[in-house]
Design an enzyme around this catalytic site. Structure first.
Site, PDB file in Angstrom:
ATOM      1  N   HIS A 166       0.818  -1.219   0.000  1.00  6.67           N
ATOM      2  CA  HIS A 166       0.000   0.000   0.000  1.00  6.67           C
ATOM      3  C   HIS A 166       0.851   1.267   0.000  1.00  6.67           C
ATOM      4  CE1 HIS A 166      -4.039  -1.821   0.749  1.00  6.67           C
ATOM      5  NE2 HIS A 166      -3.260  -2.843   1.053  1.00  6.67           N
ATOM      6  N   ASP A 378       3.328   9.469  -0.708  1.00  6.81           N
ATOM      7  CA  ASP A 378       2.168   8.668  -0.321  1.00  6.81           C
ATOM      8  C   ASP A 378       1.989   7.540  -1.328  1.00  6.81           C
ATOM      9  OD1 ASP A 378      -0.038   8.130   1.302  1.00  6.81           O
ATOM     10  OD2 ASP A 378      -0.700  10.216   1.306  1.00  6.81           O
TER      11      ASP A 378
HETATM   12  C1  GDG Z   1      -2.218   3.783   3.417  1.00  9.72           C
HETATM   13  C2  GDG Z   1      -1.199   4.469   2.497  1.00  9.72           C
HETATM   14  C3  GDG Z   1      -2.889   4.454   0.654  1.00  9.72           C
HETATM   15  C4  GDG Z   1      -9.137  10.358   7.709  1.00  9.72           C
HETATM   16  N1  GDG Z   1      -9.601  11.169   8.652  1.00  9.72           N
HETATM   17  C5  GDG Z   1     -10.783  10.665   9.066  1.00  9.72           C
HETATM   18  C6  GDG Z   1     -11.048   9.510   8.341  1.00  9.72           C
HETATM   19  N2  GDG Z   1     -10.002   9.340   7.508  1.00  9.72           N
HETATM   20  C7  GDG Z   1      -9.872   8.243   6.532  1.00  9.72           C
HETATM   21  C8  GDG Z   1      -9.986   8.803   5.130  1.00  9.72           C
HETATM   22  C9  GDG Z   1      -9.226   7.766   4.313  1.00  9.72           C
HETATM   23  C10 GDG Z   1      -8.203   7.195   5.311  1.00  9.72           C
HETATM   24  O1  GDG Z   1      -8.585   7.659   6.608  1.00  9.72           O
HETATM   25  C11 GDG Z   1      -6.798   7.696   5.024  1.00  9.72           C
HETATM   26  O2  GDG Z   1      -6.343   7.084   3.860  1.00  9.72           O
HETATM   27  P1  GDG Z   1      -5.007   7.527   3.092  1.00  9.72           P
HETATM   28  O3  GDG Z   1      -4.948   6.822   1.809  1.00  9.72           O
HETATM   29  O4  GDG Z   1      -5.003   9.006   2.945  1.00  9.72           O
HETATM   30  O5  GDG Z   1      -3.790   7.209   4.057  1.00  9.72           O
HETATM   31  P2  GDG Z   1      -3.123   6.011   4.938  1.00  9.72           P
HETATM   32  O6  GDG Z   1      -3.883   5.814   6.192  1.00  9.72           O
HETATM   33  O7  GDG Z   1      -1.723   6.468   5.132  1.00  9.72           O
HETATM   34  O8  GDG Z   1      -3.159   4.665   4.077  1.00  9.72           O
HETATM   35  C12 GDG Z   1      -1.910   5.321   1.462  1.00  9.72           C
HETATM   36  C13 GDG Z   1      -3.789   3.644   1.587  1.00  9.72           C
HETATM   37  O9  GDG Z   1      -3.023   2.909   2.549  1.00  9.72           O
HETATM   38  C14 GDG Z   1      -4.628   2.630   0.796  1.00  9.72           C
HETATM   39  O10 GDG Z   1      -3.831   1.799   0.021  1.00  9.72           O
HETATM   40  O11 GDG Z   1      -3.695   5.307  -0.126  1.00  9.72           O
HETATM   41  O12 GDG Z   1      -0.972   5.900   0.581  1.00  9.72           O
HETATM   42  O13 GDG Z   1      -0.297   5.273   3.279  1.00  9.72           O
HETATM   43  O14 GDG Z   1     -10.083   6.728   3.919  1.00  9.72           O
HETATM   44  O15 GDG Z   1     -11.341   8.920   4.830  1.00  9.72           O
HETATM   45  N3  GDG Z   1     -12.166   8.780   8.483  1.00  9.72           N
HETATM   46  C15 GDG Z   1     -13.071   9.218   9.418  1.00  9.72           C
HETATM   47  N4  GDG Z   1     -12.855  10.321  10.184  1.00  9.72           N
HETATM   48  C16 GDG Z   1     -11.734  11.053  10.058  1.00  9.72           C
HETATM   49  O16 GDG Z   1     -11.559  12.055  10.782  1.00  9.72           O
HETATM   50  N5  GDG Z   1     -14.221   8.525   9.573  1.00  9.72           N
END
Ligand code: GDG
Length: 488
Positions: A166, A378
């Site tokens: 990921h 990312d």
């Molecule tokens: C890893 C990789 C890759 C955020 N704030 C709240 C909330 N979120 C949710 C978002 C989103 C998730 O958290 C964050 O996803 P990301 O992709 O930005 O980041 P990582 O956690 O680092 O994930 C990344 C991912 O895996 C998938 O392969 O994209 O690059 O690092 O879904 O919506 N959700 C809620 N409240 C919040 O305040 N409910």
């Protein structure tokens, strides 16, 4: 054939109350996407339950009960607090995570972390061996378990082994800093299918194999690379992860969200809203983003009183010292900028340090005029995709880091920035804000088309096809159904 999904963490939140342990499903796009697949296909999820306090018969009972409720089998890997500390906080969060995000100065190469990673792999292998059938496909997730495939093969397992990373895969100059680089790379090449987020990651993997394992044969196909080493073949391909577009767009259009957006609009009357949403993590580039916004306020006074940055930061890994420092740095920057520019009736940065309810998050996505997504690096960045999915009025502008995996497919319709370039990000802010609705709409339409088509079900289908499993339309969003329990 079943799909056995192995990840560091199970999709469970376990809590001890007065009446013993209770469990509920954790939030997240992956849980929402995979749960119906496992349910329909008769699958299983293996991982750590998130607490070392839950052990033995209590652990078995809690996971069995959770599995019955969500409709697929669940098996927990028991880990001690010490193992989990050395493995997760140490090997995963102090070595692989920073290194693979090009932040080698954050790494702490402690030899014992590597030893504990092996110990934890053996613990995972014990549970896999006990639960897997001869024809099951084993799909291992993410950087924590890169070496599990090799451990399983050493134990004589002959199942098909697939892996998805990921996070980004680094170039050789960075990867070679890893003291156990050869073992990690060889370990990875024990998987028959290796999924990466971007072409860039695939090229980096290929360059690392070329540099460190020159004896491995490489064959380049249209969209994948084949490696052959010690008589084993691995296919590595690009599978950009997506979101459940229809679900996000659907909830964003509900009257509940609409009402929340209307209330927010009232409290921000006359303002353009710029939105940042991130886990508390140094890879997300929050301090650079705040400095850029501060620079924009300094350079472009016309933004004063008319622009507010809403920065949501979700607490994460708070026991790791770097994350505590980061929290302090963010608070200092917010205080400095607000202290300098606040006027009666206008505070330039609204800093939210907590996880917000999903409905509120979608309301922010829908409200925001600009989605400011500027990670230093990312794997993909789902926030960028979720922002576009919720822009049902098509009036938002996505400002996106060129170092987010999402930029490979979304870059042409977003305002692309180098997140380290404070002047460039500062200049992008008024540029996005003065765009007219006629200028915003075509770009947002293009972004939404990519996010809609390349959704999480498409991602699953593509990856499983590479593993020789055809879903035959079984997992289209309309047939997927709810994921056991609502996500988030
Ligand atoms: C890893 C990789 C890759 C955020 N704030 C709240 C909330 N979120 C949710 C978002 C989103 C998730 O958290 C964050 O996803 P990301 O992709 O930005 O980041 P990582 O956690 O680092 O994930 C990344 C991912 O895996 C998938 O392969 O994209 O690059 O690092 O879904 O919506 N959700 C809620 N409240 C919040 O305040 N409910």
């Amino acid at each position: 054939m079943r799909i056995v999904f192995v990840s560091n963490r199970l999709p469970i939140v376990a809590e001890r109350g007065d009446e013993g342990w209770t469990t509920h499903a954790s939030a997240g796009g992956l849980v929402t996407a995979l749960a119906p697949l496992l349910k329909r296909w008769g699958g299983m999820w293996i991982g750590w339950a998130g607490t070392a306090e839950l052990q033995g018969a209590e652990l078995a009972a809690a996971t069995r009960e959770f599995g019955e409720r969500v409709g697929y089998d669940v098996a927990a890997v028991p880990l001690s607090t010490e193992d989990y500390g050395f493995f997760y906080q140490g090997f995963c969060n102090e070595i692989i995570w920073p290194l693979f995000h090009d932040l080698q100065s954050f790494c702490n190469f402690v030899p014992e972390y590597w030893t504990s990673a092996h110990k934890v792999e053996e613990a995972f292998a014990d549970v896999v061996e006990r639960n897997v059938g001869p024809d099951d496909l084993l799909w291992i997730q993410d950087y924590h378990l890169m070496g599990l495939g090799q451990t399983l093969i050493r134990r004589g397992l002959r199942n098909k082994l697939a892996f998805f990373l990921h996070i980004p895969f680094p170039p050789p100059d960075i990867f070679c800093k890893l003291p156990w680089r050869l073992d990690v790379l060889k370990g990875l090449l024990h998987y028959q299918v290796i999924g990466l987020q971007t072409r860039h990651d695939l090229n980096n993997l290929s360059d690392c194999v070329h540099a460190l394992l020159p004896a491995a044969e490489r064959q380049e196909g249209a969209s994948e690379l084949r490696f052959e080493i010690e008589g084993r073949e691995s296919i590595a391909g690009v599978f950009p992860i997506g979101i459940d577009f229809d679900e996000f767009a659907g909830v964003a259009a509900t009257s509940a969200v609409e009402q929340q957006v209307a209330e927010m609009r009232q409290s921000y009357a006359g303002q353009q809203i710029i939105l940042g949403v991130d886990r508390l993590d140094y890879t997300k580039g929050i301090p650079y983003r705040l400095r850029s916004f501060g620079r924009a306020l300094e350079r472009y006074p016309e933004l004063h009183r008319k622009t507010t940055l809403v920065q949501i930061v979700v607490p994460s890994r708070e026991t790791v010292p770097e994350y505590q420092n980061l929290k302090g740095e963010i608070e200092r920057l917010v205080a400095q900028i607000n202290g300098k520019y606040t006027q009666p009736g206008w505070v330039p940065i609204h800093h939210v340090f907590r996880s917000v309810e999903r409905q509120e998050l979608l309301a922010w996505y829908r409200l925001a005029d600009v989605g400011l997504v500027t990670p230093l690096k990312d794997g993909m960045n789902l926030v960028a995709k979720e922002y576009c999915a919720c822009q049902i009025d098509m009036n938002g502008v996505l400002v996106l880091s060129e170092f987010a995996g999402a930029s490979e497919r979304l870059g042409s319709a977003a305002v692309l920035v180098n997140p380290y370039d404070i002047d460039c990000v500062a200049a992008a802010i008024p540029l996005a804000i003065i765009m007219t609705p006629e200028e915003r709409r075509p770009s947002m339409e293009k972004l939404r088309t990519v996010v809609r088509v390349e959704n999480v079900y498409w991602w699953l289908g593509q990856f499983l096809q590479a593993c020789g499993v055809a879903l035959n339309g079984k997992m289209s969003p309309t047939t997927a159904g709810p994921a056991g329990e609502p996500a988030g």
